[in-house]
Design an enzyme around this catalytic site. Structure first.
Site, PDB file in Angstrom:
ATOM      1  N   ASP A   1       0.857  -1.183   0.000  1.00 26.33           N
ATOM      2  CA  ASP A   1       0.000   0.000   0.000  1.00 26.33           C
ATOM      3  C   ASP A   1       0.894   1.234   0.000  1.00 26.33           C
ATOM      4  OD1 ASP A   1      -1.961  -1.872   0.291  1.00 26.33           O
ATOM      5  OD2 ASP A   1      -2.619  -1.237   2.276  1.00 26.33           O
TER       6      ASP A   1
ATOM      7  N   ASP B   1     -15.479  -3.689  -0.069  1.00 21.56           N
ATOM      8  CA  ASP B   1     -14.957  -3.337   1.252  1.00 21.56           C
ATOM      9  C   ASP B   1     -16.138  -3.250   2.207  1.00 21.56           C
ATOM     10  OD1 ASP B   1     -12.457  -3.186   0.075  1.00 21.56           O
ATOM     11  OD2 ASP B   1     -12.685  -1.064  -0.395  1.00 21.56           O
TER      12      ASP B   1
END
Length: 241
Positions: A10, A129
């Protein structure tokens, strides 16, 4: 077949980071993104899950850096973060990434997302998500609707694959949400990649047990950075499961 392992890199402000539950400000910095990805590649990973957090949160872009990382790696990359329209999709695909992840756009622009699912097939995965049974959008800062309604719509549009993240687990190393994954797999025939909370080799074995119902891969981030297990150990565990 064993589950595919996708070590996560990330990226925020040009650095490899990990967040806790997706919260801005909870970053732990791990240094150069290419070095992180290269370490996973050297350890035997065949995929890297590469995320532009700044683009996901709508606060900037690391596009050039991520494109450079993709070019320099010898493994397949799943690219995610801020892919919300034709221009950003084309730019992501042009990096040479094997697959791109679409999250927010699947919720905020359903017609575009449905068209992309039909047009690009296996090169596009949909990121779901989840917090409870509600989807989150825009870097997890907004609610995005009911999980099951959106999943049914995406299935009708021909979505080829889902990346399912339990936000309450992500970056916490508290174990994956096996119940959520089972339920998603029961409601779609598309393969599912599990993300969020993986902390031990036992977690990987538990996910491998879901392969017959549709779990195809697993994204691991913080556990690898924290040294809970290595990529080599994870690959061996998944192969033996």
């Amino acid at each position: 077949m064993s589950l595919t392992l996708l070590p996560a890199v990330d990226v925020a402000d040009g650095q490899a980071v990990r967040l806790v539950q997706g919260a801005a400000g909870s970053e732990t910095v791990y240094g150069d993104p290419f070095d992180a990805a290269l370490a996973w590649q050297r350890d035997g990973a065949e995929w890297i899950h590469l995320v532009d957090l700044d683009a996901a949160f709508g606060r900037g872009s690391n596009a050039e850096l991520l494109a450079d990382v993709v070019r320099r790696l010898d493994v397949r990359v799943e690219l995610s973060g801020g892919i919300r329209d034709d221009a950003s999709l084309q730019a992501a695909l042009a990096t040479g990434a094997a697959r791109v992840n679409i999250g927010t756009a699947a919720l905020e622009d359903p017609q575009w997302c449905d068209r992309v699912c039909g047009e690009y097939g296996d090169r596009v995965a949909i990121g779901l998500d989840v917090r409870g049974q509600t989807l989150s959008a825009r870097g997890w800062t907004r609610d995005g609707g009911d999980l099951w309604e959106v999943l049914a719509r995406l299935d009708r549009a021909g979505a080829s694959r889902y990346v399912v993240t339990d936000i309450t687990k992500d970056g916490t190393m508290r174990g994956p949400n096996l119940g959520l994954l089972r339920e998603v797999c029961a409601r779609t025939n598309a393969p599912v990649i599990a993300s969020g909370g993986i902390s031990t080799l036992a977690d990987l074995r538990a996910l491998a047990a879901l392969e017959p119902v549709g779990v195809e891969g697993v994204i691991a981030g913080k556990a690898l950075y924290a040294g809970a297990f290595t990529v080599a150990e994870a690959l061996r565990t998944l192969a033996d499961a």
